[in-house]
Design an enzyme around this catalytic site. Structure first.
Site, PDB file in Angstrom:
ATOM      1  N   CYS A  86       0.920  -1.564  -0.031  1.00 35.83           N
ATOM      2  CA  CYS A  86       0.134  -0.094   0.064  1.00 35.83           C
ATOM      3  C   CYS A  86       0.864   1.230  -0.032  1.00 35.83           C
ATOM      4  O   CYS A  86       1.588   1.789  -0.969  1.00 35.83           O
ATOM      5  CB  CYS A  86      -0.928   0.073   1.104  1.00 35.83           C
ATOM      6  SG  CYS A  86      -2.246   1.043   0.760  1.00 35.83           S
ATOM      7  N   HIS A 189      -3.233  -4.949   1.575  1.00 33.61           N
ATOM      8  CA  HIS A 189      -2.820  -5.322   2.681  1.00 33.61           C
ATOM      9  C   HIS A 189      -2.502  -6.773   3.118  1.00 33.61           C
ATOM     10  O   HIS A 189      -3.646  -7.158   3.571  1.00 33.61           O
ATOM     11  CB  HIS A 189      -3.442  -4.674   4.018  1.00 33.61           C
ATOM     12  CG  HIS A 189      -3.179  -3.006   4.269  1.00 33.61           C
ATOM     13  ND1 HIS A 189      -2.206  -2.549   4.889  1.00 33.61           N
ATOM     14  CD2 HIS A 189      -3.875  -2.134   3.267  1.00 33.61           C
ATOM     15  CE1 HIS A 189      -2.225  -1.146   4.617  1.00 33.61           C
ATOM     16  NE2 HIS A 189      -3.268  -0.908   3.645  1.00 33.61           N
ATOM     17  N   GLU A 191      -0.825  -8.198   5.326  1.00 35.78           N
ATOM     18  CA  GLU A 191      -0.591  -8.640   6.636  1.00 35.78           C
ATOM     19  C   GLU A 191      -1.936  -8.577   7.548  1.00 35.78           C
ATOM     20  O   GLU A 191      -1.926  -8.627   8.502  1.00 35.78           O
ATOM     21  CB  GLU A 191       0.527  -7.344   7.198  1.00 35.78           C
ATOM     22  CG  GLU A 191      -0.371  -6.092   7.464  1.00 35.78           C
ATOM     23  CD  GLU A 191      -0.554  -5.195   6.312  1.00 35.78           C
ATOM     24  OE1 GLU A 191      -0.448  -5.555   5.177  1.00 35.78           O
ATOM     25  OE2 GLU A 191      -0.746  -4.063   6.402  1.00 35.78           O
TER      26      GLU A 191
HETATM   27  N1  GLN Z   1      -3.295   5.958   0.431  1.00 34.17           N
HETATM   28  C1  GLN Z   1      -2.203   5.900   1.394  1.00 34.17           C
HETATM   29  C2  GLN Z   1      -1.185   6.951   0.762  1.00 34.17           C
HETATM   30  O1  GLN Z   1      -0.852   6.986  -0.315  1.00 34.17           O
HETATM   31  C3  GLN Z   1      -1.922   4.773   1.592  1.00 34.17           C
HETATM   32  C4  GLN Z   1      -2.801   3.996   2.616  1.00 34.17           C
HETATM   33  C5  GLN Z   1      -2.396   2.594   3.046  1.00 34.17           C
HETATM   34  O2  GLN Z   1      -1.265   2.376   2.997  1.00 34.17           O
HETATM   35  N2  GLN Z   1      -3.428   1.802   3.604  1.00 34.17           N
HETATM   36  O3  GLN Z   1      -0.209   7.322   1.568  1.00 34.17           O
END
Ligand code: GLN
Length: 206
Positions: A86, A189, A191
């Site tokens: 992410c 995610h 995890e």
């Molecule tokens: N939208 C977030 C970002 O770009 C990422 C969100 C997340 O890691 N769950 O920093």
């Protein structure tokens, strides 16, 4: 394999969840290993793989610079596998579409661009079954098939990939997982949930 140490960048974000998932993964594959929190450059010494977790990419990027980790992480990524999830995927990318300079300095490890928050704000977070093409990489050849139940929280998507960067999964026609050499990113995610296949792939690449 024995005595593996996997670093988890611990400046902000879902650190504890990755350490827990690593512990389950080590016992599943029968490897003795530890997850080590990475806060300062000396913490990187001797790690076999690195995870850059999800969280807030602007903050993670600022803290990577503030703690003097930027160059060390870039150097290490040439010799050990790195998983970015992410926000971690955002930080590992080479460009952000329409970000107007909010993320201070990308690591530029993966030859790909991303769109941040591509599925909408926090309220639009969702879970979905994603098909991962494990067989695209040699280490994924023995991985069980079947959908990956993925959690997306303000997730990015991968928009453009260079020649060496291979999309491994998509959702709604958009790339949500990619691999370049031993660098792996997911928009979701891995995890959060019981499926350890992404972490297993990371360990298999060590
Ligand atoms: N939208 C977030 C970002 O770009 C990422 C969100 C997340 O890691 N769950 O920093």
């Amino acid at each position: 394999m024995s005595g593996m140490t996997v670093g988890v960048l611990a400046v902000q974000g879902a650190v504890a969840e990755h350490i827990e998932t690593l512990e389950s993964t080590f016992s599943e594959v029968g490897v003795s290993g530890v997850g080590r929190r990475i806060v300062n450059p000396p913490d990187l010494d001797g790690i076999d793989a690195l995870i850059i977790p999800g969280g807030e990419s602007t903050t993670i990027s600022k803290l990577i610079i503030a703690r003097g980790l930027y160059d060390s992480i870039r150097d290490l990524a040439g010799s050990i596998p790195v998983l970015g999830t992410c926000a971690g995927a955002v930080v590992m990318s080479s460009g952000i579409v329409d970000d107007r300079g909010k993320v201070p300095r990308l690591l530029e490890l993966m030859d790909m661009t991303v769109i941040r928050n591509a599925f909408g704000p926090q309220g639009e977070s969702f879970e979905a079954d994603v098909e991962v093409d494990w067989a695209l990489v040699p280490e994924g050849a023995g991985m069980e098939e079947g959908p990956y139940h993925a959690v997306f929280i303000r997730a990015p998507v991968i928009t453009e990939v260079g020649v060496g960067c291979t999309p491994m999964a998509s959702h709604d026609g958009m790339t949500v997982m990619a691999l370049q050499g031993r660098l792996l990113v997911t928009s979701f995610h891995p995890e959060l949930g019981d499926d350890t296949r992404v972490h297993r792939l990371l360990l298999d690449m060590v």
